[in-house]
Design an enzyme around this catalytic site. Structure first.
Site, short mmCIF file in Angstrom:
data_model
loop_
_atom_site.label_atom_id
_atom_site.label_comp_id
_atom_site.label_asym_id
_atom_site.label_seq_id
_atom_site.Cartn_x
_atom_site.Cartn_y
_atom_site.Cartn_z
N ARG A 82 0.78 -1.23 0.00
CA ARG A 82 0.00 0.00 0.00
C ARG A 82 0.82 1.29 0.00
O ARG A 82 0.25 2.36 -0.06
CB ARG A 82 -1.01 0.05 1.15
CG ARG A 82 -2.02 -1.07 1.11
CD ARG A 82 -3.15 -0.87 2.05
NE ARG A 82 -2.72 -0.59 3.40
CZ ARG A 82 -3.54 -0.21 4.37
NH1 ARG A 82 -4.82 -0.08 4.15
NH2 ARG A 82 -3.08 0.03 5.58
N ASP A 83 2.14 1.21 0.07
CA ASP A 83 2.95 2.43 0.00
C ASP A 83 4.24 2.17 -0.77
O ASP A 83 5.32 2.61 -0.36
CB ASP A 83 3.23 2.98 1.40
CG ASP A 83 3.67 4.44 1.38
OD1 ASP A 83 3.28 5.17 0.43
OD2 ASP A 83 4.40 4.86 2.29
N LEU A 84 4.12 1.47 -1.88
CA LEU A 84 5.29 1.23 -2.73
C LEU A 84 5.70 2.54 -3.38
O LEU A 84 4.86 3.26 -3.93
CB LEU A 84 4.96 0.21 -3.81
CG LEU A 84 4.73 -1.21 -3.34
CD1 LEU A 84 4.14 -2.05 -4.46
CD2 LEU A 84 6.02 -1.82 -2.82
N ASN A 112 10.96 3.47 -0.68
CA ASN A 112 10.73 2.26 0.09
C ASN A 112 11.38 1.04 -0.56
O ASN A 112 11.07 -0.09 -0.21
CB ASN A 112 9.24 2.01 0.29
CG ASN A 112 8.65 2.92 1.35
OD1 ASN A 112 9.39 3.48 2.17
ND2 ASN A 112 7.35 3.07 1.36
N THR A 161 1.22 7.43 0.06
CA THR A 161 1.80 8.62 -0.57
C THR A 161 0.93 9.02 -1.77
O THR A 161 0.71 8.19 -2.66
CB THR A 161 3.24 8.32 -1.01
OG1 THR A 161 3.98 7.87 0.14
CG2 THR A 161 3.91 9.56 -1.59
#
Length: 173
Positions: free
Chosen positions: A70-72, A76, A117
């Site tokens: 959910r936040d690739l 990261n 993001t």
């Protein structure tokens, strides 16, 4: 571990001293090494790195229930020697989440706002409503944004409005 009725998973990962994928992209532009410095980078430079990221996401999605990162994003993904490692699992979820009523929509919106993001959000994360299903597919959208960013040096959409409107930034080639 269980913490206030939430499952907390502790993971031991490599010490990645090679920086993030964003660092690598910036360094390659500055030093003209690694990825090509032109706006349109050579695919031979991009595919080996992108493949490692995709394989990591595929492994997460292959478990039952599937794990959604959910936040690739480029910051990261870390370099450890010659390998690229997906990290920062603080926004992960398991399986799918159905926004069945306005309370579920608000809970999902709070998580999206705090844990993801904007430039990498899938359309379903940008316009939550009753009936929205959040699934591992949000990671597929983020992978597309990462690939675009690797190829052109910028994200295609700027925030929720850019994603929802379908207006994208086309880098100079």
């Amino acid at each position: 571990m269980r913490s206030q009725e939430r499952l907390e998973v502790l993971m031991l990962l490599d010490l990645c001293t090679g920086g993030t994928l964003l660092d690598h992209c910036k360094d390659s532009i500055a030093t003209r090494s690694g990825f090509r410095s032109s706006a349109s980078r050579e695919s031979d430079d991009i595919w080996p790195v992108f493949r490692q990221v995709v394989e990591a996401v595929a492994a997460m999605h292959a478990v039952n229930p599937a794990v959604s990162h959910r936040d690739l994003k480029l910051t990261n993904v870390f370099r450890s020697g010659i390998r690229w490692i997906v990290a920062d699992f603080g926004s992960c979820s398991f399986g799918t989440f159905n926004c069945t009523d306005k309370h579920a929509v608000q809970a999902a919106q709070d998580e999206v706002d705090h844990l993801t993001t904007p430039d990498y959000r899938a359309p379903e994360q940008c316009a939550l409503q009753v009936g929205t299903v959040l699934s591992p597919a949000v990671d597929m959208w983020a992978l597309g944004v990462i690939l675009y960013q690797l190829a052109f040096g910028a994200t295609p959409f700027q925030g929720n409005l850019g994603t929802l409107s379908g207006r994208y930034h086309m880098a100079d080639s």
